[in-house]
Write a protein that holds these residues in place. Structure first.
Motif, PDB file in Angstrom:
ATOM      1  N   GLY A   1       1.254  -1.683  10.074  1.00 18.28           N
ATOM      2  CA  GLY A   1       1.745  -2.983   9.640  1.00 18.28           C
ATOM      3  C   GLY A   1       2.351  -3.781  10.779  1.00 18.28           C
ATOM      4  N   ALA A   2       3.017  -3.086  11.717  1.00 15.02           N
ATOM      5  CA  ALA A   2       3.660  -3.780  12.826  1.00 15.02           C
ATOM      6  C   ALA A   2       2.651  -4.409  13.766  1.00 15.02           C
ATOM      7  N   VAL A   3       1.459  -3.813  13.891  1.00 10.91           N
ATOM      8  CA  VAL A   3       0.443  -4.350  14.810  1.00 10.91           C
ATOM      9  C   VAL A   3       0.103  -5.791  14.452  1.00 10.91           C
ATOM     10  N   PHE A   4      -0.128  -6.060  13.168  1.00 11.07           N
ATOM     11  CA  PHE A   4      -0.531  -7.407  12.757  1.00 11.07           C
ATOM     12  C   PHE A   4       0.621  -8.401  12.935  1.00 11.07           C
ATOM     13  N   GLY A   5       1.856  -7.949  12.731  1.00 13.21           N
ATOM     14  CA  GLY A   5       2.999  -8.808  13.011  1.00 13.21           C
ATOM     15  C   GLY A   5       3.098  -9.144  14.490  1.00 13.21           C
TER      16      GLY A   5
ATOM     17  N   ALA B   1      -4.135   7.722   0.984  1.00 13.73           N
ATOM     18  CA  ALA B   1      -2.891   8.456   1.217  1.00 13.73           C
ATOM     19  C   ALA B   1      -1.681   7.536   1.077  1.00 13.73           C
ATOM     20  N   PHE B   2      -1.802   6.290   1.564  1.00 17.40           N
ATOM     21  CA  PHE B   2      -0.719   5.319   1.371  1.00 17.40           C
ATOM     22  C   PHE B   2      -0.415   5.148  -0.119  1.00 17.40           C
ATOM     23  N   GLU B   3      -1.470   4.999  -0.914  1.00 16.64           N
ATOM     24  CA  GLU B   3      -1.279   4.786  -2.350  1.00 16.64           C
ATOM     25  C   GLU B   3      -0.669   6.012  -3.016  1.00 16.64           C
ATOM     26  N   ALA B   4      -1.062   7.208  -2.553  1.00 15.21           N
ATOM     27  CA  ALA B   4      -0.473   8.428  -3.118  1.00 15.21           C
ATOM     28  C   ALA B   4       1.024   8.480  -2.852  1.00 15.21           C
ATOM     29  N   VAL B   5       1.432   8.108  -1.650  1.00  9.30           N
ATOM     30  CA  VAL B   5       2.866   8.072  -1.325  1.00  9.30           C
ATOM     31  C   VAL B   5       3.571   7.013  -2.156  1.00  9.30           C
ATOM     32  N   ARG B   6       2.912   5.887  -2.363  1.00  9.98           N
ATOM     33  CA  ARG B   6       3.528   4.812  -3.149  1.00  9.98           C
ATOM     34  C   ARG B   6       3.722   5.214  -4.603  1.00  9.98           C
ATOM     35  N   GLU B   7       2.738   5.869  -5.206  1.00 13.97           N
ATOM     36  CA  GLU B   7       2.816   6.183  -6.625  1.00 13.97           C
ATOM     37  C   GLU B   7       3.777   7.334  -6.899  1.00 13.97           C
ATOM     38  N   ASP B   8       3.706   8.401  -6.098  1.00 14.97           N
ATOM     39  CA  ASP B   8       4.595   9.541  -6.323  1.00 14.97           C
ATOM     40  C   ASP B   8       4.617  10.371  -5.043  1.00 14.97           C
TER      41      ASP B   8
ATOM     42  N   LYS C   1       3.849   7.760   6.321  1.00 18.17           N
ATOM     43  CA  LYS C   1       4.799   6.644   6.297  1.00 18.17           C
ATOM     44  C   LYS C   1       5.004   6.055   7.682  1.00 18.17           C
ATOM     45  N   LEU C   2       5.063   6.915   8.695  1.00 14.68           N
ATOM     46  CA  LEU C   2       5.193   6.413  10.058  1.00 14.68           C
ATOM     47  C   LEU C   2       3.955   5.622  10.467  1.00 14.68           C
TER      48      LEU C   2
ATOM     49  N   MET D   1       0.815  -1.218   0.000  1.00 15.22           N
ATOM     50  CA  MET D   1       0.000   0.000   0.000  1.00 15.22           C
ATOM     51  C   MET D   1       0.848   1.268   0.000  1.00 15.22           C
ATOM     52  N   ALA D   2       1.827   1.336   0.922  1.00 15.74           N
ATOM     53  CA  ALA D   2       2.623   2.554   1.052  1.00 15.74           C
ATOM     54  C   ALA D   2       3.878   2.553   0.189  1.00 15.74           C
ATOM     55  N   GLY D   3       4.248   1.395  -0.364  1.00 19.70           N
ATOM     56  CA  GLY D   3       5.411   1.334  -1.245  1.00 19.70           C
ATOM     57  C   GLY D   3       6.741   1.475  -0.536  1.00 19.70           C
TER      58      GLY D   3
END
Length: 404
Positions: A304-308, A275-282, A297-298, A134-136
């Motif tokens: 992502g860390a929560v599920f881990g 917003a994640f996708e916007a950061v990933r694309e450009d 990004k933070l 999602m965030a790239g």
């Protein structure tokens, strides 16, 4: 297909078969009693003939000689696809849920063990998918959050006697905090530099777990972790009954996996997911449009860390013993491979990738010494046939430099 293209294909086939024998012979031909060629050549010949037949069929198909058979099959596939598309989504979900709930009753213990491992990696893959898909943000140290969650529950269980259900959200919170600590120094990095730094932080966490003897018991690990339990009525009143059977562990991790799927889906369809996708694309364009890229990004690292961390807490409860050797870089690489193989940003793709990388090696276990060789070949073919993944994400942009 022209003659030149055909010659190029067969030349590549010949070089590939030579290289395959170079890899195969040391595995089978070097023995304590001496060098031997017959067994390795017999296996190589079967593979070479099979690959040659497939290449010939591919050329025949490219030449259009199989259109008389392929056109009816294509029409049949389109008809089946249109028929299945008319079925409501909730019916498919009900069928999948019924199959998942009935799985322990129609399979044996070995299948339960494999299914539990698949579900754990589904949680890990979906968590990493938030960061990478999602965030790239290429994260090569994701397994560190898995370890933080596992050690959080282990310490709370052994030293404070806290139950699994109370420790589960605490493990997720500690993993999110660890995600913020690891993600903050990498916020202004991109590409290869980001990957190298996240790899370094992942190794730092493992080394800390290995050397902090007073807290983690170092390489000796932590023993005596309590399994999950439930309150149940007995002859002496309500009592905590520990859940130790594989079927019970299966339903626990199934619940965590369903929660992860729903949570990641909600994130993906929310404003934060956009917003994640916007950061990933450009990232530059996202900043110009008002997206706080550093905060987003933070947030991706923390989410992502929560599920881990949740998966790590379950892992500690199931094994009842953990050590730093369970959280090495190869585990991070395995989870990343699931995301890439299944399709970055795709929830069904990550689930398929987890099935492919965890269940397929067990299917090929009958090949014994050749199991990983066959498995690697199947993975390579999958990536050649489906370069965007087994189930690509519907919303995945293409950058200008990729078009060029």
């Amino acid at each position: 297909m022209t003659i030149r293209e055909s010659k190029k294909l067969w030349l590549g086939y010949g070089l590939a078969m030579v290289w395959f024998y170079v890899l195969l012979w040391p595995l089978l031909g070097i023995k304590p009693e001496g060098l031997e060629f017959a067994s390795s050549f017999a296996i190589w010949a079967k593979v070479a003939v099979s690959a040659g037949i497939l290449l010939a069929l591919y050329q025949i198909k490219r030449g259009g000689w199989l259109d008389f058979a392929l056109r009816p099959a294509q029409a049949l596939r389109e008809t089946a696809a249109s028929a299945t598309a008319k079925v409501p989504t909730w019916i498919w979900l009900v069928l999948v849920a019924a199959g998942a709930l009935a799985f322990p009753f129609v399979t044996e213990r070995y299948a339960h063990d494999v299914a539990i491992s698949v579900l754990v990696y589904i949680c890990l893959g979906l968590g990493l998918n938030v960061v990478v898909g999602m965030a790239g943000l290429l994260d090569l140290g994701y397994i560190a959050f898995y370890g933080v969650g596992a050690y959080t529950y282990a310490l709370l269980s052994v030293h404070y006697g806290l139950s699994f259900w109370l420790s589960l959200p605490i493990a997720g919170c500690f993993s999110a905090i660890a995600g913020c600590f690891i993600g903050y120094p990498t916020l202004r990095m991109r590409g290869d530099y980001l990957a190298i730094v996240t790899l370094g932080f992942g190794e730092i966490v493992r080394i800390v777990l290995n050397n902090w003897m007073s807290l983690t018991n170092g390489p000796n690990g932590i023993l005596g972790i309590q399994p999950p339990g439930v309150y149940w009525w007995t002859d002496v009143g309500f009592k905590v009954i520990p859940l130790t059977g594989l079927e019970q562990f299966y339903y626990i991790i199934l619940g965590l996996a369903v929660f992860t799927v729903v949570a990641v889906y909600r994130i993906n369809t929310s404003r934060i997911g956009r917003a994640f996708e916007a950061v990933r694309e450009d990232q530059t364009a996202a900043e110009l449009m008002g997206v706080n890229t550093l905060r987003i990004k933070l947030l991706a690292y923390a989410m992502g860390a929560v599920f881990g961390g949740l998966a790590g807490a379950f892992f500690a409860a199931r094994m009842r013993f953990i050590s730093p050797e369970s959280f090495t870089f190869i585990e991070s690489a395995m989870v990343l491979a699931m995301v890439v193989l299944g399709g970055m940003g795709s929830i069904p793709g990550v689930i398929l990738g987890s099935l492919a990388l965890i269940a397929l090696p067990e299917v090929f276990r009958g090949f014994e010494l050749y199991r990983m060789l066959v498995f690697g070949g199947v993975m390579a073919i999958m990536m050649l046939v489906r370069p965007k993944g087994l189930w690509p994400a519907k919303r995945m942009g293409v950058r200008s430099e990729e078009k060029e």
